[in-house]
Write an enzyme that holds these catalytic residues in place. Structure first.
Site, mmCIF file in Angstrom:
data_model
loop_
_atom_site.group_PDB
_atom_site.id
_atom_site.type_symbol
_atom_site.label_atom_id
_atom_site.label_comp_id
_atom_site.label_asym_id
_atom_site.label_seq_id
_atom_site.Cartn_x
_atom_site.Cartn_y
_atom_site.Cartn_z
ATOM 1 N N ASP A 142 -8.097 31.951 79.922
ATOM 2 C CA ASP A 142 -9.162 31.157 80.197
ATOM 3 C C ASP A 142 -9.261 30.703 81.671
ATOM 4 O O ASP A 142 -8.315 31.169 82.555
ATOM 5 C CB ASP A 142 -8.883 29.890 79.508
ATOM 6 C CG ASP A 142 -7.693 29.001 79.802
ATOM 7 O OD1 ASP A 142 -7.740 28.167 80.610
ATOM 8 O OD2 ASP A 142 -6.624 29.307 78.973
ATOM 9 N N ASP B 237 -9.017 27.336 82.825
ATOM 10 C CA ASP B 237 -8.493 26.082 82.870
ATOM 11 C C ASP B 237 -9.702 24.895 82.485
ATOM 12 O O ASP B 237 -10.443 25.437 81.832
ATOM 13 C CB ASP B 237 -7.743 25.532 84.004
ATOM 14 C CG ASP B 237 -6.692 24.387 84.064
ATOM 15 O OD1 ASP B 237 -6.411 24.326 82.752
ATOM 16 O OD2 ASP B 237 -6.520 23.927 84.985
#
Length: 267
Positions: free
Chosen positions: A217, A219
């Site tokens: 991802d 974050d």
């Protein structure tokens, strides 16, 4: 360091910690119920033959992910690997990217670490009974193991960034946008919740250690791209599951060379 418990344990050449969604490495494994001066590790250790090398595998969060990152018994986990005589310890982990050029599904073979955790037992030395012990930690990741992992990534077609700093946060919550921006502006590359105290404990135990981030991802998102959503549990596990085969392929390619680089178990 506490005096080690007296027990008969099998031997292994290479140790691997499993992370989020990574709970088994190989079939046909034997199981060892470890006991350590710091209590039991997160799960029984499984030991299997991978390319002629005995590999010990331990899921750091337990087989059912019961332990959040701040409650993992890191000392027991590392000491169990030490008891097996492993001479290389590899730590795959899920991570959020702090930079747009490091994309979900890619790997980072980290070379530096920043510890922002708190309240975790992070050393084997609760007392200096035999005098002060301050372990050098300037280079938290073994360069020989890093080279093996990068070569294995290239051979298996995995995109792996050579070097990067992981900032370790306490969890289990994810970062705020302000924290994520601070981490990025500090020059760090990925964020994780478990690399410390794994890395310093391995250093104290004398086990060469390498951490490899699987990016899941971005974050809390990217300032330059407002369409990138903040991370969620569901997103982390989905990306990790979709790329778990890459982790296994990379490790299977790396294991024989990891054992060659560091020597046989017990040396």
């Amino acid at each position: 360091m506490k005096e080690q418990a007296v027990q008969t344990s099998p031997r292994a050449d290479v140790g691997v910690f499993g992370g989020s969604g990574f709970y088994a490495l190989a079939d046909g494994a034997e199981t060892w119920e470890a006991d350590t001066p710091w209590g039991p590790p997160s799960a029984p250790v499984t030991i299997a033959d991978v390319g002629g090398v005995r590999v010990a595998f331990l899921p750091r969060h337990g087989v059912d992910h019961r332990y959040p990152p701040h409650r993992v018994n890191y000392r027991a986990n590392v000491d169990a690997m030490r008891s097996l005589g492993v001479r290389a310890l590899v730590s795959p982990f899920a991570a959020g990217s702090l930079r747009p050029e490091i994309r979900p599904g890619e790997f980072v073979v980290c070379d530096q670490l920043v510890d922002r955790t708190w309240g975790r037992p992070s050393t084997f030395y609760d007392a200096f009974d035999d005098g002060p012990v301050h372990v050098p930690f300037a280079e938290p990741y073994d360069p020989r193991l890093r080279r093996v992992l990068l070569d294995a990534a290239a051979e298996t077609g995995v995109t792996a960034h050579d070097g990067g700093t992981v900032v370790v946060v306490n969890g289990p919550r994810f970062s705020t946008r302000a924290e994520s921006r601070w981490h990025r502006e500090s020059g760090w590359h990925v964020v994780n919740m478990t690399q410390s105290p794994e890395a310093p404990l391995a250093m104290e135990a004398g086990i060469p250690f390498a951490g490899i981030a699987l990016v899941t991802d971005y974050d809390a998102g990217l300032d330059e791209d407002p369409d990138v959503p903040p991370v969620t549990d569901a997103a982390v596990f989905a990306v990790f599951e979709a790329n778990l085969h890459k982790v296994r392929e990379l490790l299977h390619a790396a294991v024989p060379r990891l054992a060659q680089v560091t020597g046989p178990a017990g040396t």
